[in-house]
Design an enzyme around this catalytic site. Structure first.
Site, mmCIF file in Angstrom:
data_model
loop_
_atom_site.group_PDB
_atom_site.id
_atom_site.type_symbol
_atom_site.label_atom_id
_atom_site.label_comp_id
_atom_site.label_asym_id
_atom_site.label_seq_id
_atom_site.Cartn_x
_atom_site.Cartn_y
_atom_site.Cartn_z
ATOM 1 N N LYS A 145 0.828 -0.893 0.156
ATOM 2 C CA LYS A 145 -0.047 0.130 0.481
ATOM 3 C C LYS A 145 1.043 1.097 0.253
ATOM 4 O O LYS A 145 1.795 1.277 0.589
ATOM 5 C CB LYS A 145 -1.170 0.221 0.883
ATOM 6 C CG LYS A 145 -2.128 1.196 1.431
ATOM 7 C CD LYS A 145 -3.248 0.953 2.336
ATOM 8 C CE LYS A 145 -3.981 1.883 2.815
ATOM 9 N NZ LYS A 145 -4.932 1.282 4.211
ATOM 10 N N SER A 157 -9.804 1.545 2.855
ATOM 11 C CA SER A 157 -8.754 2.224 1.983
ATOM 12 C C SER A 157 -7.881 1.713 1.577
ATOM 13 O O SER A 157 -7.454 2.406 0.261
ATOM 14 C CB SER A 157 -8.875 3.299 2.945
ATOM 15 O OG SER A 157 -7.805 2.717 4.213
ATOM 16 N N SER A 192 -10.666 -0.374 7.689
ATOM 17 C CA SER A 192 -9.526 -0.414 5.705
ATOM 18 C C SER A 192 -8.723 -1.795 4.807
ATOM 19 O O SER A 192 -8.492 -2.157 4.255
ATOM 20 C CB SER A 192 -8.699 0.411 5.772
ATOM 21 O OG SER A 192 -9.053 1.103 5.217
HETATM 22 N N1 GLN Z 1 -13.193 3.664 5.747
HETATM 23 C C1 GLN Z 1 -12.064 4.001 7.328
HETATM 24 C C2 GLN Z 1 -12.055 5.736 7.135
HETATM 25 O O1 GLN Z 1 -13.111 5.808 6.591
HETATM 26 C C3 GLN Z 1 -11.487 3.610 8.001
HETATM 27 C C4 GLN Z 1 -9.942 3.633 6.915
HETATM 28 C C5 GLN Z 1 -8.539 2.997 6.964
HETATM 29 O O2 GLN Z 1 -8.952 2.258 7.955
HETATM 30 N N2 GLN Z 1 -7.701 3.374 7.416
HETATM 31 O O3 GLN Z 1 -11.718 6.118 7.745
#
Ligand code: GLN
Length: 481
Positions: free
Chosen positions: A80, A155, A179
């Site tokens: 990532k 994400s 994420s």
């Molecule tokens: N979808 C969650 C957010 O928007 C989690 C993001 C993440 O785990 N980095 O914050």
């Protein structure tokens, strides 16, 4: 014969040991797959074709002279874009870090490098890991390999899509509120978020430091165990991470007590998702686990707690992107102008939204009402889990309330988007480990079963996931993408 890029880590390792193919052939199969499909899915932001081939050649040379082959030796992985790889660009899919080159390897990268893994490239993500669909990338959305009109989740959507489409054998992601697990569920792969503190965050760009953990996206639970074993452990650059203290015993599902939190089956969740998850849980029962309904009474608070504390930490962590120390800089007559213009030009809408929310909840007059209250509620959420883990060994629940949705559908509506994290955030709020494993389909789209464990209970949830995988029909039903 299965194409080399379609192998799991374990299968590839066996093939390498038996000299059925070389690491270079394995890496090339992935690179060719990326070449042929990345334009369709936008999973990779950059591919390290030359370095990956070079890394693979070095491992081959070692194998030829009869060196021992470690479990990750020569295995092609994707990373990532918020995890630093020395000498490589790293942008968290943000314009503000355009041109930034990582000066050192993240702890996990150093570990994987030492284990002989091959890095194929960096993957797309929501900017600074803020989002649930990978639509917030400054480099365009990633598409779901099951259907390119749909989001892959986020994400870590690029990493999930890369694994699902067999562009790599496994990938690293980060999980602050889901994420790793949520895109794993929506792309039909296995996503592990380790216990807070079991993997060093050194070299992971900070989003919300009390919630962030690095995790893996793999094709199987057995592979998740291999990657986790390689990256677990702390170092002196992350004072919250502890030395690896996991027992490595595989746990038998028989006799385990599995709790099913009733608050996780809420109105509004997709009926077919619920059905697949409940069937998955029954399977665990057939395998000899005791299934028991439990209650986490403060679950309702988890999402609000997460979106307050996360935003507060985001606003502090992202203060470092000031146009002076990293990446992009806009000109201005006075320093304040440089800050303002750089941040306005460099950050996307969602990142700005969260910085503003975070600044607000930390400001005088609102701190007690929001930030302090959320910290108190966080304790309640955490205590729910501690109490429930006295009665059961793990929890089983859905990973997401729905399957993947069309690109654009929730993009203009942040609240609806935030709701898609309803089941994943509590593991981060409580700091416990959790894994998502594929458990079925709705209209041909994958569904995830979510297993949550005690702090440092990765072995238990991975063992259950692994055993489940062996009895589930899922892998047999999975079409080639
Ligand atoms: N979808 C969650 C957010 O928007 C989690 C993001 C993440 O785990 N980095 O914050």
């Amino acid at each position: 014969m299965t194409a080399l890029n379609e192998l799991t880590i374990r299968q590839a390792h066996n093939g390498l040991v038996k000299k059925e193919f070389t690491c270079l052939e394995l890496a090339r199969a992935c690179l060719a797959r990326i070449d042929g499909t990345n334009d369709d899915f936008n999973a990779f932001l950059e591919v390290f074709a030359d370095e990956a081939s070079e890394q693979a050649r070095r491992v081959d040379a070692k194998i030829i002279i009869g060196g021992e082959v470690g479990p990750l030796e020569g295995i092609p992985l994707a990373v990532k874009d918020n995890i630093l790889i020395r000498g490589k660009r790293s942008s968290s899919a943000s314009k503000i870090l355009e041109g930034y080159v990582a000066p050192y390897d993240a702890f996990v990268i150093a570990k994987l490098r030492a284990a002989g893994a091959v890095f194929l490239g960096r993957t797309n993500m929501d900017e600074f890991a803020m989002g649930s669909s990978t639509e917030n990338s400054a480099y365009g959305p990633t598409k779901n390999p099951w259907n390119p009109k749909l989001v892959p989740g986020g994400s870590s959507g690029g990493s999930a899509a890369a694994v699902a489409a067999d562009m790599c054998l496994a990938a690293l992601g980060s999980d602050t509120g889901g994420s790793v697990r949520q895109p794993a569920a929506l792309c039909g792969v296995v996503g592990l978020k380790p216990t807070y503190g079991s993997v060093s965050r050194n070299g992971l760009m900070a989003m919300a430091s009390s919630l962030d953990q690095i995790g893996s996206l793999t094709k199987t639970a057995a592979d998740a165990r291999i990657v986790f074993k390689a990256i677990a452990g702390g170092d002196h650059w992350d004072s919250t991470a502890v030395p690896d203290r996991h027992n490595r015993e595989k746990t038998d599902v028989k006799g385990l007590r599995v709790g099913v939190p009733k608050e996780f089956f809420i109105e509004g969740m997709d009926a077919e998702v619920e059905k697949a998850v409940r069937e998955g849980i029954s399977r665990l029962g057939e395998m000899g686990a005791t299934i028991k309904e439990v209650s986490l009474p403060h679950s309702d608070f988890a999402l609000a707690v997460y979106y307050i504390l996360m935003a507060a930490e985001v606003s502090s962590n992202l203060a470092r992107f000031d146009g002076v120390r990293y990446g992009r800089r806009e000109a201005g007559d006075i320093l304040r102008e440089v800050y303002g213009r750089t941040r306005a030009a460099g950050f996307g809408a969602e990142v700005r939204r969260r910085i503003m929310l975070g600044t607000h909840v930390l400001s005088t007059g609102y701190y007690d009402a929001y930030y302090k209250k959320a910290q108190q509620a966080r304790t309640l959420v955490r205590n729910d889990f501690s109490r429930v883990f006295e009665e059961v060994d793990l929890l089983a629940a859905p990973t997401t309330p729905t399957v993947a949705w069309p690109i654009g559908e929730k993009f203009e509506d942040p609240l609806t988007m935030y709701l898609s994290d309803i089941y994943t955030v509590s593991a981060n709020v409580a700091g416990i480990p959790a894994v998502s494993v594929p458990c079925g389909f709705k209209d041909g789209l994958p569904i995830g079963l979510h297993l949550l464990g005690r702090p440092f209970g990765e072995e238990t949830i991975l063992s259950v996931a692994e055993s489940y995988e062996q009895v589930s029909d899922w892998l047999k039903e999975k079409p080639a993408l």
